[in-house]
Scaffold this active site. Sequence first.
Site, PDB file in Angstrom:
ATOM      1  CD  GLU A 150      94.876   7.236 -46.271  1.00 27.44           C
ATOM      2  OE1 GLU A 150      95.820   7.445 -47.052  1.00 27.44           O
ATOM      3  OE2 GLU A 150      94.760   6.195 -45.588  1.00 27.44           O
ATOM      4  CG  ASN A 194      87.966   6.158 -44.417  1.00 31.23           C
ATOM      5  OD1 ASN A 194      87.538   5.906 -43.301  1.00 31.23           O
ATOM      6  ND2 ASN A 194      88.862   5.392 -45.040  1.00 31.23           N
ATOM      7  CG  HIS A 230      95.110   1.706 -39.977  1.00 38.87           C
ATOM      8  ND1 HIS A 230      94.855   0.384 -40.267  1.00 38.87           N
ATOM      9  CD2 HIS A 230      94.587   2.415 -40.999  1.00 38.87           C
ATOM     10  CE1 HIS A 230      94.206   0.294 -41.429  1.00 38.87           C
ATOM     11  NE2 HIS A 230      94.025   1.509 -41.882  1.00 38.87           N
ATOM     12  CD  GLU A 258      91.015   2.241 -43.944  1.00 37.83           C
ATOM     13  OE1 GLU A 258      92.247   2.070 -43.849  1.00 37.83           O
ATOM     14  OE2 GLU A 258      90.493   2.917 -44.843  1.00 37.83           O
ATOM     15  CG  ASP A 260      95.134  -2.538 -38.580  1.00 39.98           C
ATOM     16  OD1 ASP A 260      95.402  -1.389 -38.167  1.00 39.98           O
ATOM     17  OD2 ASP A 260      95.377  -2.917 -39.749  1.00 39.98           O
TER      18      ASP A 260
END
Length: 338
Positions: A150, A194, A230, A258, A260
């Site tokens: 990030e 990432n 996400h 990651e 979801d």
Amino acid sequence: MKVSTLSTGVVLLPLVLAAPATQPIILRNLAVPRFFGAAANTSWLYHDKNYTEVISTQFSIFTPENEMKWENIEPEPDSFDFGPADEIVQFAESVGAKMRGHNFMWGNQLPTWVNSSLTATELDKALQNHITTVMDHYRGKIYAWDVINEMISDNTPNETFKDNIWTQKFGEEAMPKALTYARAVDQQPKLYINDYGIEELGSKSDTLYSVVQGFLRDGVPVDAIGFQCHFTLGQVPGTLQQNLQRFADLGLDVAVTELDINLDGPGNATAFAQQAKDYWTVVNACMQTQRCVSVSVWGVSDDHSWIPNGEPLPWDAEKQPKPAFYAIADAFEGMPER
Ligand SMILES: *[C@@H]1O[C@H](CO)[C@@H](O)[C@H](O)[C@H]1NC(C)=O
Ligand SMILES: *[C@@H]1O[C@H](CO)[C@@H](O)[C@H](O)[C@H]1NC(C)=O
Ligand SMILES: *[C@@H]1O[C@H](CO)[C@@H](O)[C@H](O)[C@H]1NC(C)=O
Ligand SMILES: *[C@@H]1O[C@H](CO)[C@@H](O)[C@H](O)[C@H]1NC(C)=O
Ligand SMILES: *[C@@H]1O[C@H](CO)[C@@H](O)[C@H](O)[C@H]1NC(C)=O
């Protein structure tokens, strides 16, 4: 085949043919040659029986949810606590799964001693010592490291990097420093950048793309890009696969790291069906990209997600598979969405 024939000539097939025993669906098997992964969490591993059963059977790669973050693994200067992360690494070995290490350079979840009172030289030493010590400890056990997490700004194109302690002290040298230190310790693991918000073709992803092009030109070591994914229900970007492909075309691996899908409200049949479609779309985008090596979900079951009440995962709070689970299986098997 043994069959019984009545005097009437009617053939009775063995019962097993009339009601075939269904094989359990094991996503890690369907994903081969890719990996199917999850963020693992030592609060539940071995403590929640049903969680432990799912996590022991369904996944071929794990990321520690928090256990390797700086505040946890080096809470005081040069004082390391490897215990919880070791637990996940040993668990992964015991089930024949690989590990993604997570992470080295991030603006969040830092211990209080990593703060702006450090000079650039002191911070540089701390960074190199952190990366070196952790990578040495896990030498031979980690398939990929999220070296960078990030670091791209949310205000692109006006700003390239996030404003945090790393960019305040090192400017644009921040990411190259971490990547170079990591490569110097161990040549084996794949070194990842990432990030979130880079999944669609757009300004933030374009900015990362030019940063990475510059790294490749300048010989800064980077092997792969992790797309966090996400997502909110119904908002998987249509350009995800095209975007994965353009990074792959730079000669990099790509991975969904990651995943979801946040329902943002109590689930119902319609929402779960849409969530299944969304999971299918993401996994299919990875399947359509030759250099996409893994799909990892951020957690396992809805009761243990970082998103409270989001019901974002493929297993429900009772650890029963949701429609999303079957959609992931379909996508790994190359089947169309239902
Ligand atoms: C900031 O870091 C320094 C050096 O690591 C430490 O001595 C100091 O206590 C920290 N400050 C705060 C507010 O935590
Ligand atoms: C970028 O800067 C320009 C000029 O200062 C400004 O008009 C624009 O709103 C900024 N864009 C973003 C996304 O901050
Ligand atoms: C189902 O859930 C979705 C997403 O939370 C919501 O927008 C929708 O109104 C719900 N539908 C019903 C019938 O409750
Ligand atoms: C495990 O997940 C919960 C959220 O469900 C979180 O609060 C907790 O910090 C996590 N534990 C670890 C060790 O990461
Ligand atoms: C664990 O799984 C079993 C079998 O599916 C189920 O009956 C039970 O309710 C689950 N336990 C919890 C605490 O969710």
